[in-house]
Design a protein around this motif. Sequence first.
Motif, PDB file in Angstrom:
ATOM      1  N   GLN A  92       9.039   6.203  -1.860  1.00 18.09           N
ATOM      2  CA  GLN A  92      10.520   5.692  -1.917  1.00 18.09           C
ATOM      3  C   GLN A  92      10.674   4.798  -0.732  1.00 18.09           C
ATOM      4  OE1 GLN A  92      13.488   8.275  -2.972  1.00 18.09           O
ATOM      5  NE2 GLN A  92      15.037   6.964  -2.246  1.00 18.09           N
ATOM      6  N   ASN A  93      10.350   5.624   0.561  1.00 18.71           N
ATOM      7  CA  ASN A  93      10.811   4.805   1.798  1.00 18.71           C
ATOM      8  C   ASN A  93       9.494   4.099   2.392  1.00 18.71           C
ATOM      9  OD1 ASN A  93      11.412   4.200   4.379  1.00 18.71           O
ATOM     10  ND2 ASN A  93      12.944   6.124   4.465  1.00 18.71           N
ATOM     11  N   PRO A  94       9.484   3.004   2.031  1.00 13.05           N
ATOM     12  CA  PRO A  94       8.411   1.932   2.443  1.00 13.05           C
ATOM     13  C   PRO A  94       8.030   2.157   3.838  1.00 13.05           C
ATOM     14  CG  PRO A  94      10.062   0.622   1.875  1.00 13.05           C
ATOM     15  CD  PRO A  94      10.647   1.756   1.614  1.00 13.05           C
ATOM     16  N   VAL A  95       8.974   1.962   4.776  1.00  9.33           N
ATOM     17  CA  VAL A  95       8.692   2.008   6.344  1.00  9.33           C
ATOM     18  C   VAL A  95       8.181   3.013   6.635  1.00  9.33           C
ATOM     19  CG1 VAL A  95       9.754   1.332   8.359  1.00  9.33           C
ATOM     20  CG2 VAL A  95      10.870   0.220   6.450  1.00  9.33           C
ATOM     21  N   ALA A  96       8.930   4.210   6.299  1.00  9.92           N
ATOM     22  CA  ALA A  96       8.411   5.641   6.813  1.00  9.92           C
ATOM     23  C   ALA A  96       7.030   6.072   6.290  1.00  9.92           C
ATOM     24  CB  ALA A  96       9.491   6.539   6.239  1.00  9.92           C
ATOM     25  N   ALA A  97       6.668   5.268   5.018  1.00  7.67           N
ATOM     26  CA  ALA A  97       5.395   5.691   4.587  1.00  7.67           C
ATOM     27  C   ALA A  97       4.190   4.892   5.270  1.00  7.67           C
ATOM     28  CB  ALA A  97       5.231   5.200   3.133  1.00  7.67           C
ATOM     29  N   LEU A  98       4.534   4.018   6.204  1.00 11.44           N
ATOM     30  CA  LEU A  98       3.377   3.210   7.068  1.00 11.44           C
ATOM     31  C   LEU A  98       3.386   3.825   8.361  1.00 11.44           C
ATOM     32  CD1 LEU A  98       4.051  -0.285   5.787  1.00 11.44           C
ATOM     33  CD2 LEU A  98       2.338   1.135   5.205  1.00 11.44           C
ATOM     34  N   ASN A  99       2.213   3.906   8.959  1.00 13.15           N
ATOM     35  CA  ASN A  99       2.157   4.536  10.297  1.00 13.15           C
ATOM     36  C   ASN A  99       2.592   3.345  11.047  1.00 13.15           C
ATOM     37  OD1 ASN A  99       1.292   5.067  12.759  1.00 13.15           O
ATOM     38  ND2 ASN A  99      -0.714   5.674  12.347  1.00 13.15           N
ATOM     39  N   PRO A 100       3.679   3.627  12.061  1.00 11.69           N
ATOM     40  CA  PRO A 100       4.363   2.836  12.649  1.00 11.69           C
ATOM     41  C   PRO A 100       3.549   1.909  13.835  1.00 11.69           C
ATOM     42  CG  PRO A 100       5.266   4.602  13.496  1.00 11.69           C
ATOM     43  CD  PRO A 100       4.349   4.869  12.358  1.00 11.69           C
ATOM     44  N   ARG A 101       2.374   2.495  14.390  1.00 13.97           N
ATOM     45  CA  ARG A 101       1.530   1.989  15.200  1.00 13.97           C
ATOM     46  C   ARG A 101       0.415   1.213  14.708  1.00 13.97           C
ATOM     47  NH1 ARG A 101       3.590   6.469  17.717  1.00 13.97           N
ATOM     48  NH2 ARG A 101       2.112   7.738  16.462  1.00 13.97           N
ATOM     49  N   MET A 102       0.201   1.112  13.406  1.00 15.11           N
ATOM     50  CA  MET A 102      -0.888   0.765  12.754  1.00 15.11           C
ATOM     51  C   MET A 102      -0.540  -0.645  12.128  1.00 15.11           C
ATOM     52  SD  MET A 102      -3.131   2.623   9.911  1.00 15.11           S
ATOM     53  CE  MET A 102      -3.933   4.235  10.714  1.00 15.11           C
ATOM     54  N   SER A 103      -1.485  -1.614  12.252  1.00  8.69           N
ATOM     55  CA  SER A 103      -1.267  -3.055  11.655  1.00  8.69           C
ATOM     56  C   SER A 103      -1.241  -3.017  10.380  1.00  8.69           C
ATOM     57  CB  SER A 103      -2.393  -3.952  12.393  1.00  8.69           C
ATOM     58  OG  SER A 103      -3.532  -3.669  11.590  1.00  8.69           O
ATOM     59  N   ARG A 143       0.493  -7.819  12.078  1.00 11.25           N
ATOM     60  CA  ARG A 143       2.026  -7.341  12.389  1.00 11.25           C
ATOM     61  C   ARG A 143       1.940  -5.906  12.361  1.00 11.25           C
ATOM     62  NH1 ARG A 143       5.434 -11.649   9.991  1.00 11.25           N
ATOM     63  NH2 ARG A 143       4.420 -13.553  11.046  1.00 11.25           N
ATOM     64  N   LEU A 144       3.186  -5.402  12.725  1.00  9.61           N
ATOM     65  CA  LEU A 144       3.221  -4.012  12.654  1.00  9.61           C
ATOM     66  C   LEU A 144       4.517  -3.788  11.574  1.00  9.61           C
ATOM     67  CD1 LEU A 144       3.178  -2.902  16.469  1.00  9.61           C
ATOM     68  CD2 LEU A 144       1.630  -2.168  14.445  1.00  9.61           C
ATOM     69  N   PRO A 145       4.553  -2.633  11.044  1.00  9.25           N
ATOM     70  CA  PRO A 145       5.713  -2.120   9.995  1.00  9.25           C
ATOM     71  C   PRO A 145       6.942  -2.828  10.599  1.00  9.25           C
ATOM     72  CG  PRO A 145       4.103  -0.431  10.049  1.00  9.25           C
ATOM     73  CD  PRO A 145       3.853  -1.438  11.323  1.00  9.25           C
ATOM     74  N   HIS A 146       7.479  -2.556  11.604  1.00  4.88           N
ATOM     75  CA  HIS A 146       8.818  -2.801  12.129  1.00  4.88           C
ATOM     76  C   HIS A 146       9.225  -4.137  12.122  1.00  4.88           C
ATOM     77  CE1 HIS A 146       7.284  -3.221  16.426  1.00  4.88           C
ATOM     78  NE2 HIS A 146       8.313  -4.092  16.469  1.00  4.88           N
ATOM     79  N   GLN A 147       7.982  -4.984  12.161  1.00  2.00           N
ATOM     80  CA  GLN A 147       8.196  -6.553  12.128  1.00  2.00           C
ATOM     81  C   GLN A 147       8.344  -7.102  10.656  1.00  2.00           C
ATOM     82  OE1 GLN A 147       4.694  -7.087  14.524  1.00  2.00           O
ATOM     83  NE2 GLN A 147       5.623  -8.156  16.065  1.00  2.00           N
ATOM     84  N   LEU A 148       8.633  -6.187   9.658  1.00  2.00           N
ATOM     85  CA  LEU A 148       8.481  -6.629   8.074  1.00  2.00           C
ATOM     86  C   LEU A 148       9.910  -6.108   7.831  1.00  2.00           C
ATOM     87  CD1 LEU A 148       5.408  -7.351   8.919  1.00  2.00           C
ATOM     88  CD2 LEU A 148       5.089  -6.327   6.389  1.00  2.00           C
ATOM     89  N   SER A 149      10.388  -6.670   6.723  1.00  2.00           N
ATOM     90  CA  SER A 149      11.714  -6.194   6.242  1.00  2.00           C
ATOM     91  C   SER A 149      11.160  -5.285   5.046  1.00  2.00           C
ATOM     92  CB  SER A 149      11.930  -7.249   4.994  1.00  2.00           C
ATOM     93  OG  SER A 149      11.294  -7.392   4.013  1.00  2.00           O
ATOM     94  N   GLY A 150      12.131  -4.435   4.589  1.00  2.00           N
ATOM     95  CA  GLY A 150      11.985  -3.022   3.608  1.00  2.00           C
ATOM     96  C   GLY A 150      11.173  -3.693   2.280  1.00  2.00           C
TER      97      GLY A 150
END
Length: 259
Positions: A92-103, A143-150
């Motif tokens: 459900q939560n695409p941002v949280a499902a990705l490791n924030p420090r992983m490209s 890029r990193l997850p926080h640089q992308l939209s939901g």
Amino acid sequence: MSAVLEVENMVKVFRARGREVRAVDDVSFTVREGRTFGLVGESGSGKSTVARCALRLIEPTSGVSRVSGEDLGALGRRQLREKRRAFGMVFQNPVAALNPRMSIRDSISEPLRTHTRMSAKELDARVLELLDEVGLSRSHATRLPHQLSGGQCQRVGIARALSTRPKLLVLDEPTSALDVSVQAQVLNLLQQLRDEHQLSYLLISHDLDVVRYMSEDAGVMRRGQLVEVGPASEVLVAPREEYTKQLLASMPQPPGAVA
Ligand SMILES: Nc1ncnc2c1ncn2[C@@H]1O[C@H](COP(=O)(O)OP(=O)(O)O)[C@@H](O)[C@H]1O
Ligand SMILES: [Mg+2]
């Protein structure tokens, strides 16, 4: 038509602080090859738990699940790990499902690094191919997850789930956390990928319109039980069960509309 996932008499009882919760109570259904089975129901009705039990991500209390005819409960730990390549999960939560420090590249290729011995060059090529398939540009790889939209993060989640070329995807509320304007784009992408790769989907959603739009078959869950199951055109259009009728009546949108 053959079955990709068969769930039979699945039961899951959670025991927490002396209390028993029968989260899944004797649930049976089949996901057919190349088709989508939509599981709908209110929050807390047991949808995610039945999917986790079906894939043996958690141990069911009892019940059987077979992927392409193979009983997952009969597999040992290592065999089960190997078998996990045959199915992917999108959350459900695409941002949280990705490791924030992983490209993005590393997130997409992680299952391949776990399950295969592909070379760095092969991994890179596969990542670029997957980015194309989910409609992202190659420049997203670094890029990193926080640089992308939901919506873009969910496309990464889908690419990651597809990386090992599974036959079955479990989509657990894949668009529930996305802006309404982005939901239809992601659903259309999922439809297109399913048809291109002959995938089968177990789609979980509390949103009847999403399930109706996507699914050939549907089941309605309530308090751990599957109260109605059958062709989506019957279950979600002209239901027989009172609970499904109420659920349909509580939806403001006209039939066929996508939220
Ligand atoms: N790990 C857990 N421990 C205890 N209870 C749980 C656990 N996971 C889910 N539950 C309970 O099981 C029920 C079904 O939850 P869930 O499968 O998440 O529902 P849904 O996905 O339909 O919203 C809920 O009552 C929930 O609180
Ligand atoms: Mg859930």
